[in-house]
Design a protein around this motif. Structure first.
Motif, PDB file in Angstrom:
ATOM      1  N   TYR A 207       3.772   0.477   6.495  1.00 24.10           N
ATOM      2  CA  TYR A 207       5.066   2.530   6.327  1.00 24.10           C
ATOM      3  C   TYR A 207       5.259   3.234   5.376  1.00 24.10           C
ATOM      4  CZ  TYR A 207       9.329  -0.998   6.676  1.00 24.10           C
ATOM      5  OH  TYR A 207      10.585  -1.452   6.975  1.00 24.10           O
ATOM      6  N   GLU A 208       3.593   3.811   4.785  1.00 21.54           N
ATOM      7  CA  GLU A 208       3.304   4.570   4.361  1.00 21.54           C
ATOM      8  C   GLU A 208       2.567   5.793   5.065  1.00 21.54           C
ATOM      9  OE1 GLU A 208       0.420   5.711  -0.109  1.00 21.54           O
ATOM     10  OE2 GLU A 208       0.090   3.346   0.982  1.00 21.54           O
ATOM     11  N   HIS A 209       2.221   5.165   5.964  1.00 19.87           N
ATOM     12  CA  HIS A 209       1.031   5.611   6.482  1.00 19.87           C
ATOM     13  C   HIS A 209       1.171   5.401   7.775  1.00 19.87           C
ATOM     14  CE1 HIS A 209      -2.154   4.817   3.795  1.00 19.87           C
ATOM     15  NE2 HIS A 209      -2.272   5.780   3.301  1.00 19.87           N
ATOM     16  N   GLY A 210       2.936   4.985   8.080  1.00 17.44           N
ATOM     17  CA  GLY A 210       3.713   5.484   9.272  1.00 17.44           C
ATOM     18  C   GLY A 210       2.819   4.854  10.711  1.00 17.44           C
ATOM     19  N   ILE A 211       1.876   3.305  10.559  1.00 14.84           N
ATOM     20  CA  ILE A 211       1.032   3.065  11.235  1.00 14.84           C
ATOM     21  C   ILE A 211       2.358   1.925  11.612  1.00 14.84           C
ATOM     22  CG2 ILE A 211      -0.112   1.663  12.148  1.00 14.84           C
ATOM     23  CD1 ILE A 211      -2.389   2.736   9.691  1.00 14.84           C
ATOM     24  N   GLY A 212       3.091   2.342  13.629  1.00 14.84           N
ATOM     25  CA  GLY A 212       2.646   1.001  14.284  1.00 14.84           C
ATOM     26  C   GLY A 212       5.487   0.786  13.871  1.00 14.84           C
ATOM     27  N   VAL A 213       5.176   2.209  12.816  1.00 15.03           N
ATOM     28  CA  VAL A 213       7.003   2.312  11.777  1.00 15.03           C
ATOM     29  C   VAL A 213       6.936   3.922  11.584  1.00 15.03           C
ATOM     30  CG1 VAL A 213       6.347   1.173   9.637  1.00 15.03           C
ATOM     31  CG2 VAL A 213       8.238   0.667  10.589  1.00 15.03           C
ATOM     32  N   ALA A 214       7.754   4.033  11.644  1.00 19.39           N
ATOM     33  CA  ALA A 214       8.069   5.674  11.324  1.00 19.39           C
ATOM     34  C   ALA A 214       7.704   5.054   9.444  1.00 19.39           C
ATOM     35  CB  ALA A 214       9.531   5.904  11.392  1.00 19.39           C
ATOM     36  N   GLN A 215       7.472   6.371   9.216  1.00 18.63           N
ATOM     37  CA  GLN A 215       7.129   6.346   7.131  1.00 18.63           C
ATOM     38  C   GLN A 215       8.177   6.633   7.076  1.00 18.63           C
ATOM     39  OE1 GLN A 215       4.942  10.032   6.444  1.00 18.63           O
ATOM     40  NE2 GLN A 215       3.292   9.181   6.132  1.00 18.63           N
ATOM     41  N   GLN A 216       7.850   5.654   5.988  1.00 18.99           N
ATOM     42  CA  GLN A 216       9.078   5.210   5.215  1.00 18.99           C
ATOM     43  C   GLN A 216       8.821   4.945   3.481  1.00 18.99           C
ATOM     44  OE1 GLN A 216      12.682   3.172   6.255  1.00 18.99           O
ATOM     45  NE2 GLN A 216      11.278   2.859   8.035  1.00 18.99           N
ATOM     46  N   PHE A 217       8.314   5.921   2.803  1.00 25.56           N
ATOM     47  CA  PHE A 217       7.838   5.199   1.718  1.00 25.56           C
ATOM     48  C   PHE A 217       8.658   4.374   0.799  1.00 25.56           C
ATOM     49  CE2 PHE A 217       6.083  10.197   1.949  1.00 25.56           C
ATOM     50  CZ  PHE A 217       4.715   9.596   2.447  1.00 25.56           C
ATOM     51  N   LYS A 218       9.832   4.787   0.269  1.00 26.77           N
ATOM     52  CA  LYS A 218      10.599   3.816  -0.227  1.00 26.77           C
ATOM     53  C   LYS A 218      10.397   3.065   0.159  1.00 26.77           C
ATOM     54  CE  LYS A 218      15.394   3.349  -1.584  1.00 26.77           C
ATOM     55  NZ  LYS A 218      17.113   3.616  -1.900  1.00 26.77           N
ATOM     56  N   GLU A 219      10.439   2.446   1.048  1.00 25.82           N
ATOM     57  CA  GLU A 219       9.868   1.025   2.115  1.00 25.82           C
ATOM     58  C   GLU A 219       8.878   0.467   1.523  1.00 25.82           C
ATOM     59  OE1 GLU A 219      11.922  -1.866   3.283  1.00 25.82           O
ATOM     60  OE2 GLU A 219      13.279   0.076   2.819  1.00 25.82           O
ATOM     61  N   ALA A 220       7.170   1.455   1.526  1.00 22.11           N
ATOM     62  CA  ALA A 220       5.919   1.579   0.972  1.00 22.11           C
ATOM     63  C   ALA A 220       6.548   0.537  -0.209  1.00 22.11           C
ATOM     64  CB  ALA A 220       5.382   2.310   1.276  1.00 22.11           C
ATOM     65  N   VAL A 221       7.253   1.161  -1.316  1.00 22.03           N
ATOM     66  CA  VAL A 221       7.195   0.985  -2.569  1.00 22.03           C
ATOM     67  C   VAL A 221       7.986  -0.554  -2.349  1.00 22.03           C
ATOM     68  CG1 VAL A 221       8.419   1.295  -4.850  1.00 22.03           C
ATOM     69  CG2 VAL A 221       7.545   3.301  -3.039  1.00 22.03           C
ATOM     70  N   VAL A 222       9.076  -0.865  -2.047  1.00 25.03           N
ATOM     71  CA  VAL A 222       8.989  -1.950  -1.616  1.00 25.03           C
ATOM     72  C   VAL A 222       8.486  -3.317  -1.964  1.00 25.03           C
ATOM     73  CG1 VAL A 222      11.197  -3.948  -1.018  1.00 25.03           C
ATOM     74  CG2 VAL A 222      11.614  -1.369  -1.893  1.00 25.03           C
ATOM     75  N   TYR A 223       8.416  -2.877  -0.342  1.00 27.18           N
ATOM     76  CA  TYR A 223       6.819  -4.350  -0.430  1.00 27.18           C
ATOM     77  C   TYR A 223       5.387  -4.074  -1.196  1.00 27.18           C
ATOM     78  CZ  TYR A 223       9.473  -5.751   3.704  1.00 27.18           C
ATOM     79  OH  TYR A 223      10.021  -6.279   4.509  1.00 27.18           O
ATOM     80  N   TYR A 224       5.019  -2.465  -1.195  1.00 27.20           N
ATOM     81  CA  TYR A 224       3.864  -3.102  -2.787  1.00 27.20           C
ATOM     82  C   TYR A 224       3.842  -3.589  -3.898  1.00 27.20           C
ATOM     83  CZ  TYR A 224       0.372   0.678  -0.283  1.00 27.20           C
ATOM     84  OH  TYR A 224       0.153   0.763   0.617  1.00 27.20           O
ATOM     85  N   ASP A 225       5.263  -3.681  -4.070  1.00 24.45           N
ATOM     86  CA  ASP A 225       5.951  -4.018  -5.703  1.00 24.45           C
ATOM     87  C   ASP A 225       5.745  -5.963  -5.437  1.00 24.45           C
ATOM     88  OD1 ASP A 225       6.496  -4.235  -8.493  1.00 24.45           O
ATOM     89  OD2 ASP A 225       8.472  -4.373  -7.713  1.00 24.45           O
ATOM     90  N   ARG A 226       5.750  -6.661  -4.012  1.00 25.35           N
ATOM     91  CA  ARG A 226       6.089  -7.754  -3.598  1.00 25.35           C
ATOM     92  C   ARG A 226       4.554  -8.170  -3.642  1.00 25.35           C
ATOM     93  NH1 ARG A 226      10.653  -7.632   0.740  1.00 25.35           N
ATOM     94  NH2 ARG A 226      12.641  -6.200  -1.029  1.00 25.35           N
ATOM     95  N   CYS A 227       3.985  -7.638  -3.882  1.00 24.13           N
ATOM     96  CA  CYS A 227       2.186  -8.616  -3.261  1.00 24.13           C
ATOM     97  C   CYS A 227       1.733  -8.786  -3.832  1.00 24.13           C
ATOM     98  CB  CYS A 227       1.733  -7.474  -2.394  1.00 24.13           C
ATOM     99  SG  CYS A 227       1.906  -7.013  -1.195  1.00 24.13           S
ATOM    100  N   TYR A 228       1.862  -8.150  -5.303  1.00 26.65           N
ATOM    101  CA  TYR A 228       1.334  -8.484  -6.746  1.00 26.65           C
ATOM    102  C   TYR A 228      -0.640  -8.686  -6.155  1.00 26.65           C
ATOM    103  CZ  TYR A 228       5.334 -10.163  -7.679  1.00 26.65           C
ATOM    104  OH  TYR A 228       6.409 -10.059  -8.156  1.00 26.65           O
ATOM    105  N   LEU A 229      -1.133  -7.489  -5.989  1.00 31.40           N
ATOM    106  CA  LEU A 229      -3.061  -7.818  -4.920  1.00 31.40           C
ATOM    107  C   LEU A 229      -3.055  -6.280  -5.953  1.00 31.40           C
ATOM    108  CD1 LEU A 229      -1.900  -8.216  -0.930  1.00 31.40           C
ATOM    109  CD2 LEU A 229      -3.277 -10.574  -2.835  1.00 31.40           C
TER     110      LEU A 229
END
Length: 553
Positions: A207-229
């Protein structure tokens, strides 16, 4: 109990769905044993033994020690028995055992053989494991085409790791043609349906880099926040720092970088240094300095009105510091059941602890200034409540909560609190300062003259005790974090300044470390912070600051 009675009890216990297995001299009942039973029981027991699923379930119970005494030997025999009848779960379990070589001699060929047997019966995990063997040439000749077929079949059966694996193959273009859109779609299934942390990170990154999907920073933040890595905390820190998909927030960015630094993320450490500007560090230092200044002021003060002349003059600054400590108190846990921290914050705790020791000294009857100042127990409590700490009065003695001030020798097997000179102070579930108590105790538990006079580690100074060893080395007396985790106590969770933590909960790690003390003595030293029964003449050679221990309640 006769063999028949044992069999019948097993049948009743497992409601005729578990294998009717009995043991004599640690062996399974053999065919000849069954033939000695009455004909009706022969049929019933034989049917149960032929129920591969029931046998496999019983094997797992013995492997896990669930409701029975753990016995991996029994489990292996049962798996072998069930595997002979073609049970795919047993075949997969044996494949794992041969692959790991923990209880059998490691045999990668046999491991693949059992994985393949189970895979032929559409066992999802076995299909995936067989695919890994074929991909890596483990126990079988490398065959990438067949490996992909196994992975795909396992993914079709919704096996989480296989779904992730196929997504990874589409992303990298390894073996199969690269297809970022399919990779993203499969990663999202692995993230949303199977909750694989690494898949959530992949979705966020794409999502952050627009690979295989339209770039969406907001969605990137949501998924990063769920990783705990570690890497997700670093990426999330960058996005908060740059204001991508979220509002720019340097404090939140810093918090994420700190979480990544806790597990050694080098780039996050660099970003944290960039954010630690002189102005921000000045804020950190201000909260530490109010206690540090009080420590020096108390040390130099020679009057009687210490409350008005020293403490009340800093009252508003203590209130501001309270907001800082409140944030530390409410910080969320990440990888461990206690919150992460930085060295800046440990330094602030250290300065507060030094000031606290000066205040405790004013409450200690052995201190010459005890009667000369107007500092009282009520004022001590009001100060730390003003800053936002929690006050507790222990009802029973425990070294996590109590520091021994004086021992009255008695008989029996219990330690009894006679008087509490000052309460324990906690910040949430973190111990800041233990209660000072006089106790009655038998000599075998606490010895007078040792438990109340020996060097107190993690302490700068205490009346009637030997000065804390290594006091010239600030790292050795840095603030120690202990936590009450509800079902257990965790001692010295940061394990010293070098992060070379010795987990005394782990017998192997505890025995591996070179020390003049036994593991039991080191655990005792960690719990009490001093010797309690044996006077160590060379106590300055001991170095408990890197030990860590968890004690079940």
């Amino acid at each position: 109990m006769s063999k028949l009675d044992f069999l019948l009890e097993e049948l009743d216990t497992f409601h005729r769905r578990s294998a009717a297995i009995a043991y004599e001299n640690d062996c399974l009942v053999h065919f000849n044993d069954i033939m000695q039973l009455p004909s009706g029981e022969q049929v019933r027991v034989t049917d149960m033994l032929n129920d591969g699923d029931a046998v496999c379930k019983l094997a797992q119970r013995y492997a896990d020690g669930k409701d029975v005494e753990k016995n991996i030997g029994y489990a292996l025999q049962l798996w072998q028995h069930a595997a002979e009848f073609g049970n795919s779960n047993a075949q997969y379990a044996l494949g794992i055992q041969y692959n790991q070589g923990e209880h059998f001699e490691k045999n990668l060929v046999l491991a693949f053989t059992f994985f393949e047997l189970a895979a032929k019966q559409k066992h999802p995990a076995a299909l995936y494991s067989a695919g890994l063997c074929l991909e890596n040439g483990t126990g079988v000749l490398e065959d990438m085409v067949k490996a992909v077929a196994f992975f795909q079949e396992s993914a079709d059966l919704e096996y989480a790791q296989a779904v992730f694996k196929i997504a990874e193959l589409f992303e990298t273009g390894k073996i199969i043609e690269s297809n970022p859109k399919k990779a993203f779609s499969l990663y999202k299934i692995a993230a949303d349906v199977h909750h694989i942390a690494q898949a959530k990170f992949k979705v966020a990154y794409m999502y952050e880099h627009g690979i295989g999907v339209a770039q969406q920073f907001k969605e990137a933040v949501v998924y990063y926040d769920r990783c705990y890595l570690p890497e997700s905390y670093f990426r999330l820190g960058l996005m908060h720092k740059k204001g991508l998909g979220t509002m720019e927030n340097l404090q939140t960015a810093r918090g994420n970088f700190e979480c990544a630094v806790q597990v050694g993320h080098v780039e996050a450490m660099h970003e944290l240094e960039l954010l630690s500007t002189p102005a921000e560090y000045e804020i950190e230092s201000e909260h530490a300095d109010v206690f540090w200044c009080m420590f020096h002021d108390i040390d130099r003060y020679d009057g009687e009105s210490i409350w008005e002349d020293v403490i009340l003059k800093k009252w508003e600054k203590f209130k501001d510091a309270g907001q800082y400590y409140s944030e530390l108190k409410n910080r969320k846990c990440v990888y461990k059941p206690w919150p992460p921290t930085t060295w800046f914050e440990l330094d602030a705790f250290f300065h507060a602890a030094r000031a606290n020791e000066s205040l405790i000294s004013l409450l200690h009857p052995a201190n010459p200034r005890f009667q000369r100042t107007n500092f009282t127990l009520d004022r001590y409590i009001s100060l730390f409540e003003h800053v936002g700490f929690d006050i507790h009065w222990p009802a029973q003695f425990h070294p996590f909560h109590c520091e021994v001030i004086e021992v009255e020798q008695t008989e029996g097997n219990d330690v009894e609190i006679v008087e509490t000179l000052w309460p324990e102070i906690m910040l949430g579930n973190m111990m800041f300062s233990r209660a000072g108590v006089r106790v009655r105790a038998p000599r075998h538990l606490l010895t007078k003259g040792i438990a109340d006079r020996h060097c107190l580690y993690w302490c700068y100074a205490r009346d009637l005790r030997t000065s804390s060893c290594h006091e010239s080395d600030s790292d050795s007396i840095a603030f120690r974090r202990d936590f009450d985790l509800g079902d257990r106590y965790a001692y010295n969770v940061d394990g010293g300044s070098k992060f070379e933590i010795t987990d005394l909960t782990n017998p192997f790690e505890a025995d591996f470390v070179d020390s003049d003390m036994s593991v039991e003595e080191r655990i005792s030293l960690l719990r009490y912070r001093c010797a309690v029964n044996v006077e160590y003449p060379n106590f300055e050679s001991f170095w408990p600051y890197e030990d860590y221990f968890e004690e079940l309640k």
